[in-house]
Write a protein that holds these residues in place. Structure first.
Motif, PDB file in Angstrom:
ATOM      1  N   TRP A 185       0.862  -1.191   0.000  1.00 34.67           N
ATOM      2  CA  TRP A 185       0.000   0.000   0.000  1.00 34.67           C
ATOM      3  C   TRP A 185       0.893   1.233   0.000  1.00 34.67           C
ATOM      4  N   LEU A 186       0.672   2.095  -0.994  1.00 36.32           N
ATOM      5  CA  LEU A 186       1.461   3.317  -1.146  1.00 36.32           C
ATOM      6  C   LEU A 186       2.956   3.020  -1.111  1.00 36.32           C
ATOM      7  N   GLY A 187       3.324   1.924  -1.776  1.00 36.20           N
ATOM      8  CA  GLY A 187       4.724   1.593  -1.919  1.00 36.20           C
ATOM      9  C   GLY A 187       5.351   0.814  -0.784  1.00 36.20           C
ATOM     10  N   MET A 188       4.591   0.493   0.262  1.00 33.23           N
ATOM     11  CA  MET A 188       5.135  -0.256   1.395  1.00 33.23           C
ATOM     12  C   MET A 188       4.471  -1.631   1.465  1.00 33.23           C
ATOM     13  N   ALA A 189       5.289  -2.660   1.666  1.00 31.29           N
ATOM     14  CA  ALA A 189       4.778  -4.022   1.706  1.00 31.29           C
ATOM     15  C   ALA A 189       3.855  -4.241   2.891  1.00 31.29           C
ATOM     16  N   ASN A 190       2.841  -5.063   2.680  1.00 32.44           N
ATOM     17  CA  ASN A 190       1.912  -5.453   3.734  1.00 32.44           C
ATOM     18  C   ASN A 190       2.489  -6.671   4.457  1.00 32.44           C
ATOM     19  N   GLY A 243      -8.191  -9.422  -9.214  1.00 40.21           N
ATOM     20  CA  GLY A 243      -7.188  -8.404  -8.963  1.00 40.21           C
ATOM     21  C   GLY A 243      -7.824  -7.028  -8.991  1.00 40.21           C
ATOM     22  N   CYS A 244      -7.002  -6.006  -8.881  1.00 40.44           N
ATOM     23  CA  CYS A 244      -7.533  -4.648  -8.904  1.00 40.44           C
ATOM     24  C   CYS A 244      -6.738  -3.800  -9.890  1.00 40.44           C
ATOM     25  N   PRO A 245      -7.359  -3.384 -10.994  1.00 45.02           N
ATOM     26  CA  PRO A 245      -6.693  -2.455 -11.899  1.00 45.02           C
ATOM     27  C   PRO A 245      -6.434  -1.126 -11.187  1.00 45.02           C
ATOM     28  N   VAL A 246      -5.275  -0.552 -11.415  1.00 45.66           N
ATOM     29  CA  VAL A 246      -4.919   0.694 -10.740  1.00 45.66           C
ATOM     30  C   VAL A 246      -4.217   1.624 -11.718  1.00 45.66           C
ATOM     31  N   LEU A 247      -4.421   2.906 -11.541  1.00 44.59           N
ATOM     32  CA  LEU A 247      -3.756   3.935 -12.333  1.00 44.59           C
ATOM     33  C   LEU A 247      -2.692   4.593 -11.470  1.00 44.59           C
ATOM     34  N   ARG A 248      -1.438   4.497 -11.883  1.00 46.47           N
ATOM     35  CA  ARG A 248      -0.341   5.170 -11.198  1.00 46.47           C
ATOM     36  C   ARG A 248      -0.167   6.555 -11.811  1.00 46.47           C
ATOM     37  N   LEU A 268     -17.657   7.914 -18.265  1.00 47.95           N
ATOM     38  CA  LEU A 268     -16.258   8.061 -18.665  1.00 47.95           C
ATOM     39  C   LEU A 268     -15.804   9.509 -18.559  1.00 47.95           C
ATOM     40  N   ILE A 269     -16.674  10.440 -18.919  1.00 45.76           N
ATOM     41  CA  ILE A 269     -16.341  11.863 -18.785  1.00 45.76           C
ATOM     42  C   ILE A 269     -16.097  12.209 -17.315  1.00 45.76           C
ATOM     43  N   LEU A 270     -16.959  11.694 -16.456  1.00 44.50           N
ATOM     44  CA  LEU A 270     -16.799  11.960 -15.027  1.00 44.50           C
ATOM     45  C   LEU A 270     -15.524  11.327 -14.493  1.00 44.50           C
ATOM     46  N   MET A 271     -15.210  10.129 -14.953  1.00 46.37           N
ATOM     47  CA  MET A 271     -13.997   9.472 -14.486  1.00 46.37           C
ATOM     48  C   MET A 271     -12.766  10.262 -14.865  1.00 46.37           C
ATOM     49  N   ARG A 272     -12.708  10.753 -16.099  1.00 42.85           N
ATOM     50  CA  ARG A 272     -11.576  11.591 -16.514  1.00 42.85           C
ATOM     51  C   ARG A 272     -11.459  12.824 -15.631  1.00 42.85           C
ATOM     52  N   THR A 273     -12.584  13.431 -15.293  1.00 45.04           N
ATOM     53  CA  THR A 273     -12.580  14.635 -14.455  1.00 45.04           C
ATOM     54  C   THR A 273     -12.086  14.327 -13.053  1.00 45.04           C
ATOM     55  N   ILE A 274     -12.526  13.202 -12.511  1.00 46.21           N
ATOM     56  CA  ILE A 274     -12.082  12.804 -11.172  1.00 46.21           C
ATOM     57  C   ILE A 274     -10.582  12.548 -11.161  1.00 46.21           C
ATOM     58  N   ILE A 275     -10.077  11.865 -12.172  1.00 43.76           N
ATOM     59  CA  ILE A 275      -8.641  11.583 -12.258  1.00 43.76           C
ATOM     60  C   ILE A 275      -7.845  12.884 -12.256  1.00 43.76           C
ATOM     61  N   GLU A 319      -4.268  16.701  -9.508  1.00 47.70           N
ATOM     62  CA  GLU A 319      -3.897  18.074  -9.177  1.00 47.70           C
ATOM     63  C   GLU A 319      -3.745  18.291  -7.674  1.00 47.70           C
ATOM     64  N   HIS A 320      -4.312  17.394  -6.871  1.00 48.01           N
ATOM     65  CA  HIS A 320      -4.185  17.481  -5.409  1.00 48.01           C
ATOM     66  C   HIS A 320      -3.114  16.528  -4.878  1.00 48.01           C
ATOM     67  N   GLY A 321      -2.274  16.004  -5.742  1.00 49.13           N
ATOM     68  CA  GLY A 321      -1.137  15.205  -5.292  1.00 49.13           C
ATOM     69  C   GLY A 321      -1.376  13.731  -5.121  1.00 49.13           C
ATOM     70  N   VAL A 322      -2.555  13.237  -5.469  1.00 51.16           N
ATOM     71  CA  VAL A 322      -2.825  11.802  -5.371  1.00 51.16           C
ATOM     72  C   VAL A 322      -1.991  11.073  -6.426  1.00 51.16           C
ATOM     73  N   THR A 323      -1.366   9.978  -6.032  1.00 47.26           N
ATOM     74  CA  THR A 323      -0.440   9.275  -6.927  1.00 47.26           C
ATOM     75  C   THR A 323      -0.968   7.943  -7.452  1.00 47.26           C
ATOM     76  N   SER A 324      -2.099   7.487  -6.953  1.00 46.64           N
ATOM     77  CA  SER A 324      -2.698   6.265  -7.500  1.00 46.64           C
ATOM     78  C   SER A 324      -4.205   6.311  -7.325  1.00 46.64           C
ATOM     79  N   LEU A 325      -4.892   5.630  -8.216  1.00 52.92           N
ATOM     80  CA  LEU A 325      -6.351   5.659  -8.231  1.00 52.92           C
ATOM     81  C   LEU A 325      -6.843   4.315  -8.755  1.00 52.92           C
ATOM     82  N   ASP A 326      -7.891   3.802  -8.132  1.00 53.38           N
ATOM     83  CA  ASP A 326      -8.465   2.545  -8.615  1.00 53.38           C
ATOM     84  C   ASP A 326      -9.969   2.671  -8.722  1.00 53.38           C
ATOM     85  N   LEU A 327     -10.539   1.810  -9.565  1.00 52.31           N
ATOM     86  CA  LEU A 327     -11.982   1.792  -9.777  1.00 52.31           C
ATOM     87  C   LEU A 327     -12.618   0.558  -9.146  1.00 52.31           C
TER      88      LEU A 327
END
Length: 394
Positions: A153-158, A171-176, A309-316, A321-329
């Protein structure tokens, strides 16, 4: 192949190098609350799904009515400082006492709250000591069924990944997202162009705009639309309406209205116009990560232009812009998720028997989860399962 561990015999003394000095069990969430909240800081590693406010609301509205009894595990060091908190609930399942993470199917990721310095160096001996501590202090827990756990999680092993485990059903698709990167590195220029063309169709729709719900009125409006539309969308797919189950609506409404750090425990994002909520996504945010929980979109003509899809692009873009480095759906390989999320978050399950009685139960749970994964990985079996589910819903 499925794997399971068993702890045999009386609880042995922890190894000398082990930093876990003792384990305490709380059966009351309010009694554990001060310790729990003390672990919700930047000095600790946890997913936002394990925040006290979310878990307590689930237990009040859903867990208690399902017969779940809190089993909150806290491990301490020699200075009596908490090293981790494992938020479990005990339920009876096929004649066995099974301890699972609180939150049930409404929680995407499950993980303890860890003190960062402990998690960074935790070893297998300490995880074994944690299991022995649970075994020693609980009158009877037959099986720990620890599902949907991220390997990191956030680069640290569980550290719980050090215990016997198996790959989760999905699994979980994730956007870095790299801080400061160009928007095209998050969502490709070609997709942006396509979505921009679609979004222009809303130029003539009065009051069209993106909205992150801040006020009580906005929250109520979006959730009223969700609870009206979602059953219709689920019926289209021959899916049961899980949001109509007892306590679920109250749980969602409470957590979407509960304030936290300038937002809410669950945040609501929507495309709206004067006439309706066109699309909505609900998710949970923390430093560095945004995770989607549930969504829907209108049944009207406004659905034609891919509002989700338009909303998802906006959320991303908003979270980047607020510094979030990963996002999943959310967990699962749906096509729309792959449009945005190109990487995968490895997820694992552990079924750990603590008693002789629990051996067979752990094996059964492990085998069932393994079979579900095999079905999910086979298009033919998945299609067969969907047809069967549709037939049963008629």
């Amino acid at each position: 192949m499925p794997m399971a561990a068993v702890i045999d015999g009386p609880a042995a003394a922890a190894p000398a190098a082990c930093r876990i000095a003792r384990v305490e069990i709380f059966s009351d969430m309010q009694a554990a609350e001060p310790i729990w909240r003390s672990l919700e800081t930047s000095a600790h590693l946890f997913t936002p799904y394990q925040r006290f406010d979310l878990q307590a609301a689930w237990q009040i509205h859903i867990g208690a009515s399902e017969g779940v009894r809190p089993l909150i595990v806290v491990a301490y060091d020699a200075a009596n400082e908490p090293l981790l908190l494992l938020p479990l609930g005990l339920r009876q399942q096929r004649g066995m006492a099974v301890a699972c993470y609180l939150g049930g199917k409404h929680i995407t990721f499950n993980m303890p709250l860890w003190r960062r310095d402990f998690a960074a160096g935790a070893g297998k001996a300490e995880m074994d000591a944690l299991l022995r501590g649970i075994q020693r202090h609980v009158t009877r827990v037959d099986v720990l069924a620890l599902a949907r756990q991220p390997q990191s999680w956030l680069g640290m092993a569980n550290p719980l990944a050090l215990l016997p485990s198996q790959a989760a059903t999905n699994g979980c698709p994730v956007l870095r997202m790299t801080p400061g990167a160009a928007p095209g590195d998050r969502v490709s220029a070609s997709m942006r162009k396509r979505l921009k063309t679609k979004e222009r169709k809303y130029d003539s729709v009065t009051g069209y705009r993106y909205l992150q719900a801040r006020s009580e009125a906005d929250i109520t409006r979006i959730l009223d639309a969700f609870f009206a539309i979602k059953p219709l969308r689920m019926a289209e797919q021959n899916l049961p309406n899980v949001f109509a189950e007892p306590g679920v609506e109250a749980f969602i409404r409470d957590t979407c209205a509960a304030p936290r750090d300038g937002g809410h425990v669950i945040d609501l994002h929507a495309l709206v116009c004067d006439e309706e909520v066109i699309a909505m996504f609900a998710g949970i945010a923390d430093a560095g990560r945004f995770s989607m929980m549930f969504n829907t979109y209108t049944m009207s003509e406004n659905a034609k232009y891919s509002p989700g899809l338009i909303l998802m692009r906006t959320i991303i873009d908003t979270y980047a812009e607020h510094g979030v480095t990963s996002l999943d759906l959310g967990i699962g390989g749906d096509d729309y998720k792959r449009m945005f999320c190109k990487d995968d978050e490895p997820i694992f399950d552990s079924f750990l028997p603590l008693t002789g009685r629990g051996r067979l139960g752990a094996l059964g749970l492990s085998s069932l989860a393994h079979a579900k994964r095999m079905v999910k990985q086979s298009p033919a079996l998945t299609q067969m399962a969907q047809k069967l589910r549709g037939a049963l819903q008629r």
